[in-house]
Scaffold this active site. Structure first.
Site, mmCIF file in Angstrom:
data_model
loop_
_atom_site.group_PDB
_atom_site.id
_atom_site.type_symbol
_atom_site.label_atom_id
_atom_site.label_comp_id
_atom_site.label_asym_id
_atom_site.label_seq_id
_atom_site.Cartn_x
_atom_site.Cartn_y
_atom_site.Cartn_z
ATOM 1 N N ASP A 1 8.623 10.047 -12.824
ATOM 2 C CA ASP A 1 8.036 10.271 -11.504
ATOM 3 C C ASP A 1 8.925 9.663 -10.418
ATOM 4 O OD1 ASP A 1 6.181 11.333 -9.773
ATOM 5 O OD2 ASP A 1 4.853 9.589 -9.829
ATOM 6 N N ILE B 1 -2.662 -4.451 0.860
ATOM 7 C CA ILE B 1 -1.436 -3.826 1.377
ATOM 8 C C ILE B 1 -1.268 -2.391 0.907
ATOM 9 C CG2 ILE B 1 -0.187 -5.996 1.664
ATOM 10 C CD1 ILE B 1 1.137 -5.554 -0.993
ATOM 11 N N GLY C 1 -4.390 3.299 -3.977
ATOM 12 C CA GLY C 1 -3.998 4.516 -4.672
ATOM 13 C C GLY C 1 -5.019 4.906 -5.712
ATOM 14 N N LYS D 1 -1.960 -6.049 -8.261
ATOM 15 C CA LYS D 1 -2.508 -4.698 -8.379
ATOM 16 C C LYS D 1 -3.712 -4.737 -9.307
ATOM 17 C CE LYS D 1 -1.175 0.085 -9.480
ATOM 18 N NZ LYS D 1 -0.037 0.959 -9.845
#
Length: 1007
Positions: free
Chosen positions: A200, A85, A88, A108
């Protein structure tokens, strides 16, 4: 591009980006001689790096060309990979199934080649640790971190929704932007209180679920606040700030996404929580205006814009006037003049949101001629700032009620124009049958809350879905019954506050014209009142619950308790006349049953009531759902499922039953969730949140459901020398359960932050958290031995019943020490040779026993009386051992008056000697004593306990010699003290404090 090519491209890219811009191209040409594919990919990386500044962005652009790290269908531990999905710079994210808990998760994984980069592995682990230390509805929940075939992975909750960036592309109106900002600020407040700065914050790191709940993601740049005793932190003097030291990044290191960087972050200077507030200011500005306050075609231009402008470049002309001051303050370049804490920013945002959505205008009432509606309605502005300008103009005119009404009509027109021209159109919420059906998941639901500040204690929805009746409680203040109109947000009181009693068990009549409720007087009384207001009518007295009306409105059902303690289900006419008994349970308190969680709920055909009752089989106690026939009192099972707790149930239009229930015992720290019980199918879980649901009711069509959503936050505080004035909050994640202090100063505690009840340890400042038990049943009530050699605890890991276990301080070498029916709450003797614990017999905790530290046969020390009548049986609820070896235990017993009316609990402390259990002394705790918990004071001269005499939950003490007169030890006042303990040296008091919020939740189906 294969992995070898990818790795070579990365190496060349790393070297090239370190060169001056004009030297990069010749270097790449030379390094990629003879390999055109390699040169092309390196140039793509450099192009991405130049345009978006961050290495991770550039790496992510090429990562999509690499073969997926995992295969679809592959099983890793308890997780089955379903789909890729996302990709990165740190790795890839997959949708996976948690096969044990039957839920979707995000998996992840860090690529094997990337895992060779020590710095990136460190950041990957830091992301998991930072996020897993937080437990907040607006922060992504981390379930697990582990390794697989040399790669590391993080398992988190799966967010079914879209990024804020995607939502911004579709367009946001002012109210939506403000709501999203409030939720992000709430997440930052929780993170900053835990000493974590995100660094961030940007739209790509914010997800919005389909129900509107915001989730802040990616703590990959986050860092825990570091202690620094050499420098005094200026933030320590700021109210509400939990940041102890702002120096989170080595000067000169630039991390984060350039468009959202604060000036200090762009300079590579030390940053703190105020950097996140700057970034949120950028995001808010972008949501409101559609553009950033800074301009630049490249990263260098953006940084120049951020650093060079002397004043805040907020686009004042495009910002709503009411929100301009908030944006400007958040974007103040001097961080000392910026918002100093997320709490302050959140309060301003919430204040503006409340003013927009719920503010009452100076002329609040307008008469209506329709007798089916409220006679009086509050006039409220729609949630849009444009309408508020109109209201301000109306205030200047000296017209009467008619003018106000006319103005309100005009406001509605203006609002419609604003919605049409100034914001993207949204589809109307058209009911599509029942809100919850056989295939419903939590992602299909839209949940909204009443503007009730988390203090709702009773709730019910009208059959037509127009009104919600509710009661709030504010400390010791008793409030009246209010009626909230869903369509207009009108909110009026229909029954004034009582003198001293409470209102309970609200339920509408089927035609929606009347409301039944209970007044908790000396004998509970059922009343009926018109929803338009008026004089309440007494329907029945001496009852045990509220009245539930049959679908035709002719009959009501309610409970009474008989003289023999039996549970009597009674039906009567709607006005209370012609009572008759339908069912009478056996005169056994344990086996009594409930119908509807206070209000009996009828089946759509009016023939049955949904009920549940306690069952015992092979010494296992559980609850089962059944339907009770109103005609003959017979029962039939609705499901064979065994529940640990059922607190509410209601029928849906198709005959299925919506239940608020919990599968596991309370010791598992689980919450009561919404379940659907339909014929011929297994019960289906609907919600999976950490909050508890209760008091559910539904409309006649089943298109709207309301429930009470309760959240419980348990945080740890430390009081040096028992001094409240110097109290320091240690945790802010809200998950602390039982805890104890180790001899070396560390704290061992129970927590369900990962989804299971485990033991953890941490320093007394909340740092260096370590999980001691992992996915081995439910573990709790840790108690270290005086020498710190062992940690004692109870766990149900072997047979789903709790037994006493022993482990090393690091969680290793776990050993089961007891094997009886059930054993809980272990406490060590001062010399560490014996373990005292509560022993259960046939579901009754009535014995104090001890065993050697290495296990063995139990020795009975004391036994509580077991009465012939179960409802009179005493129960042992807690024990503790003084530093000189005396054993104290607390016994709770129900109290009845001469008329067999329940009068509350009697709590008695018994103190016995370690030699044979000889009784030394006993005394009663005050009637206001709260909870099943007490502790010896370090000097052994008194017993400390929680007390609710002024609803403060403060700690009080009673001396064990002389007169047992209670004395206040702490002056917290609020919130409630859940548990407490002293440090091993007796110089510090540690307190777990409970904060509760109760919200009325309106549940609809997402369109």
């Amino acid at each position: 591009m294969n992995r070898s090519t990818w790795q070579l491209a990365k190496e060349i890219f790393d070297k090239a980006r370190a060169l001056p811009t004009d030297e990069r191209s010749p270097f790449v040409q030379h390094a990629c001689t003879g390999n055109e594919e390699l040169r092309t990919q390196v140039e793509k990386l450099l192009g991405a790096y130049d345009s978006d500044f961050l290495e991770d962005t550039a790496l992510g652009a090429a990562e999509v060309l690499v073969k997926s790290a995992l295969d679809i269908g592959q099983i890793i531990g308890r997780y089955r990979i379903k789909d890729l999905i996302g990709t990165g710079g740190m790795g890839q994210v997959f949708l996976a199934d948690d096969t044990e808990l039957d839920r979707p998760v995000a998996f992840k994984v860090l690529h094997n080649d990337v895992a060779e980069d020590g710095e990136r592995v460190r950041r990957f682990i830091q992301e998991a640790r930072a996020a897993s230390a937080l437990n907040h509805p607006n922060i992504l929940t981390i379930h697990e971190i582990g390794t697989f075939e040399g790669s590391r992975f993080i398992v988190s909750e799966f967010v079914n929704g879209e990024t804020l960036r995607s939502r911004m592309r579709a367009g946001l109106n002012t109210a939506q932007s403000l709501d999203i900002s409030c939720q992000i600020a709430a997440a930052l407040e929780a993170a900053h209180s835990a000493g974590i700065v995100h660094r961030d914050i940007k739209p790509e790191n914010v997800m919005i679920r389909r129900d509107g709940l915001v989730k802040v993601l990616d703590f990959g740049l986050a860092k825990l606040t570091e202690a620094d005793d050499c420098h005094r932190d200026p933030l320590s003097e700021i109210p509400h700030s939990e940041i102890r030291n702002p120096h989170l990044t080595a000067p000169g290191l630039v991390m984060g996404t350039v468009a959202y960087m604060s000036p200090e972050q762009a300079r590579g200077q030390a940053v703190d929580a105020r950097t996140d507030l700057w970034s949120l200011g950028i995001v808010l500005h972008e949501m409101l205006t559609g553009k950033s306050p800074f301009e630049g075609v490249s990263a260098t231009d953006l940084i120049t814009s951020i650093l060079s402008t002397d004043i805040t470049p907020a686009d004042v002309g495009s910002l709503p006037p009411e929100l301009t001051p908030i944006c400007q303050k958040a974007l103040t370049k001097d961080k000392e003049k910026r918002y100093q804490s997320a709490h302050d920013l959140l309060e301003d945002l919430k204040g503006e949101k409340k003013r927009m959505e719920y503010a009452i205008q100076p002329t609040p009432f307008i008469a209506t001629s329709n007798t089916d509606e409220l006679k009086t309605q509050l006039i409220r502005p729609r949630p849009t700032l444009s309408a508020e300008h109109i209201v301000e103009r109306v205030k200047r005119h000296k017209f009467a009620t008619f003018a106000v009404a006319l103005s309100v009509t005009f406001i509605g027109i203006v609002f419609s124009v604003y919605q049409f021209k100034g914001a993207p159109a949204t589809a109307p919420e058209v009911p599509m049958g029942a809100v919850i059906g056989p295939t419903t998941t939590e992602a299909d639901l839209k949940m909204s809350r009443l503007p009730s500040s988390g203090k709702v204690i009773e709730i019910s929805i009208s059959p037509d879905g127009k009104y919600v009746a509710y009661v709030t409680e504010d400390g010791s203040t008793k409030n009246g019954i209010r009626l909230f109109q869903i369509e207009t947000s009108a909110d009026v009181e229909i029954v004034p506050a009582p003198a001293a009693e409470d209102y309970d068990d609200l339920a509408f009549s089927p035609d929606g014209n009347y409301l039944y409720y209970v007044l908790n007087a000396e004998k509970e009384e059922i009343y009926k009142v018109p929803i338009v207001g008026g004089t309440p009518t007494l329907i029945a007295d001496d009852t045990e619950c509220g009245a539930g009306a049959s679908p035709d409105g002719k009959t009501i059902a309610f409970h009474r308790i008989g003289a023999d303690k039996s549970n009597i289900l009674t039906v009567a006419d709607a006005n209370g006349a012609n009572e008759r008994i339908v069912s009478k349970s056996p005169p056994d308190w344990v086996d009594r049953f409930n119908c509807g969680g206070g209000v009996p709920r009828w089946s759509p055909d009016g023939k049955e009531l949904v009920c549940w009752g306690d069952q015992t089989e092979k010494n296992e106690k559980f609850k089962k759902l059944f339907a009770l026939n109103v005609a003959d009192g017979s029962r039939r099972p609705l499901s064979e499922k065994r529940w640990a707790e059922v607190n509410s149930a209601t029928y849906m239009p198709d005959g299925s039953v919506l239940v608020a229930a919990r599968e596991k015992p309370a010791e598992d720290l689980g919450a009561t969730q919404l379940w659907l019980v339909a014929p011929n199918t297994d019960p289906q879980p609907i919600t999976t949140s950490a909050n508890n649901y209760s008091m559910i009711s539904a409309t006649r069509k089943g298109d709207i459901v309301v429930a009470l959503e309760s959240s419980f936050r348990r945080d740890l505080w430390l009081l040096p020398n028992n001094d409240v004035a110097n109290a320091r909050q240690v945790t802010s994640t809200g998950e602390i359960a039982g805890f104890a202090s180790m001899p070396d100063g560390r704290i061992v505690y129970g927590s369900d932050i990962t989804g299971s009840a485990d033991l953890w340890s941490m320093d007394n400042d909340g740092a260096r958290r370590k999980r001691l038990t992992i996915n081995q049943g439910s573990n709790g009530r840790p108690a270290p031995t005086r020498d710190g050699k062992y940690i004692l605890f109870h766990s149900n890991r072997t047979d789903n019943r709790f037994h006493v276990f022993r482990a090393d301080p690091d969680g290793g070498n776990v050993k089961q020490l007891t094997t009886g029916f059930r054993e809980t709450r272990p406490r060590p003797s001062p010399d560490g040779k014996w373990i005292y614990y509560i022993q259960w017999n046939d579901n009754v905790a009535n014995t104090i026993a001890k065993i050697p530290i290495d296990g063995g046969d139990p020795v009975i020390m004391a036994t509580a009386a077991v009465a012939a009548e179960p409802h009179r049986t005493s129960h042992i609820v807690d024990l503790d051992v003084s530093r000189d070896g005396r054993i104290a235990y607390e016994v709770a017993q129900r109290q009845w008056d001469e008329k067999e009316v329940f009068q509350g609990w009697k709590r008695t402390i018994f103190i016995v000697s370690p030699q044979g259990g000889k009784l030394i002394k006993s005394f009663d705790l005050p009637k206001t004593a709260e909870g099943n918990f007490f502790r010896w004071t370090p000097d052994g001269k008194a017993i400390a306990f929680g007390d609710m005499r002024d609803k403060s939950g403060d700690i009080w003490t009673i001396p064990v010699s002389g007169k047992p007169i209670a004395k206040r030890l702490t002056t917290f006042r609020t919130p409630i003290t859940q548990s407490f303990d002293w440090s091993a040296d007796g110089k510090q008091l540690l307190v777990s404090r409970l904060t509760m919020t109760n919200d009325a939740v309106i549940i609809k189906r997402n369109n």
